[in-house]
Design an enzyme around this catalytic site. Structure first.
Site, PDB file in Angstrom:
ATOM      1  NE  ARG A  59      -4.267   0.183   0.153  1.00 36.26           N
ATOM      2  CZ  ARG A  59      -5.228   0.316   0.104  1.00 36.26           C
ATOM      3  NH1 ARG A  59      -5.892  -0.185  -0.399  1.00 36.26           N
ATOM      4  NH2 ARG A  59      -5.716   2.073   0.137  1.00 36.26           N
TER       5      ARG A  59
ATOM      6  CG  HIS B 185      -7.038  -4.110  -5.011  1.00 37.82           C
ATOM      7  ND1 HIS B 185      -8.284  -3.341  -4.408  1.00 37.82           N
ATOM      8  CD2 HIS B 185      -7.449  -4.893  -4.454  1.00 37.82           C
ATOM      9  CE1 HIS B 185      -8.638  -3.668  -3.804  1.00 37.82           C
ATOM     10  NE2 HIS B 185      -8.472  -5.222  -3.092  1.00 37.82           N
TER      11      HIS B 185
END
Ligand code: UDP
Ligand code: MG
Length: 216
Positions: free
Chosen positions: A88, A118
């Site tokens: 992330r 994603h």
């Protein structure tokens, strides 16, 4: 703690071959275990009722489902110590314009929510998403998925790329009404044709979604 997570290249990361390879390369530098790597075309129902079910009712929802189902994707299940947080951080903030310019989304996203990839947002979400996706993916026992990932990167890491800033400029002009949607679509088509080995005529829905991204 060793944890598992789901990563996938969204249609822009899949179509723009350098961008996808670059994102995967940065992720592979974290030396994760690779439990799956492969091309996959999720259907609308799976994306809307399972994967993104938590976003139902949001204004972006319909566009988001169109976006993520506009082409196949490259799906990956990876594992490692604190891996979700590390990936992330590499990706950066959700919206490209808010993401650090050195992050994958900040540097390579087409703009707004068209943001390359994603990644499960935490270890808990990772476990949930991996379970959800495992039943859809045809995961072969003993397959060398790490090599498959590295081969994909090698194949595309020297592909030509159009600076993502150029997509955002066109998108901005479109949003302000300075150019029309069909003009923006033609320009995107011209850019994408230089960045992909896919048949450009098969990417009409992807190009429409890219235009609509800047009109919503
Ligand atoms: N999204 C968007 N606009 C928003 C919020 C989300 O276009 O204001 C899209 C974007 O593609 C994002 C996805 O919806 O990646 C899922 O949203 P989420 O909040 O889960 O962001 P992520 O976890 O991907 O950073
Ligand atoms: Mg999310």
């Amino acid at each position: 703690m060793e944890e598992k997570m789901l990563v996938f290249l969204k249609p822009d990361g899949y179509v723009r071959k350098y961008v996808g390879a670059r994102a995967l390369k940065e992720i592979m530098k974290l030396e994760p275990s690779v439990d799956y790597f492969g091309e996959f075309r999720p259907d609308k129902m799976f994306m809307s009722d399972k994967h993104y079910a938590n976003l139902k009712g949001k204004p972006i929802f319909e566009w988001l489902i169109r976006y993520v189902t506009s082409t196949p994707i490259i799906a990956m299940i990876i594992g490692g110590e604190g891996i979700a947080q590390k990936v992330r951080t590499l990706l950066g903030a959700t919206l490209c314009e808010n993401a650090d310019p050195s992050s994958i989304r900040g540097r390579y996203g087409i703009g707004r929510g068209m943001n390359v990839a994603h990644a499960s947002e935490s270890a808990e979400v990772g476990e949930k998403e991996v379970n959800m996706w495992k039943s859809m993916l045809n995961i072969l026992e003993g397959a060398d998925y790490e090599s498959k990932a590295r081969e994909y990167i090698e194949k595309y890491e020297n592909y030509p790329m159009i600076d993502s800033i150029r997509f955002r400029e066109i998108g901005g002009d479109l949003n302000k009404g300075k150019i029309k949607a069909d003009e923006a679509k033609e320009t995107f088509k011209y850019f994408i044709a230089q960045e992909t080995d896919l048949d450009i005529d098969s990417l009409d829905e992807f190009l429409s979604v890219s235009v609509d991204n800047f009109l919503r």
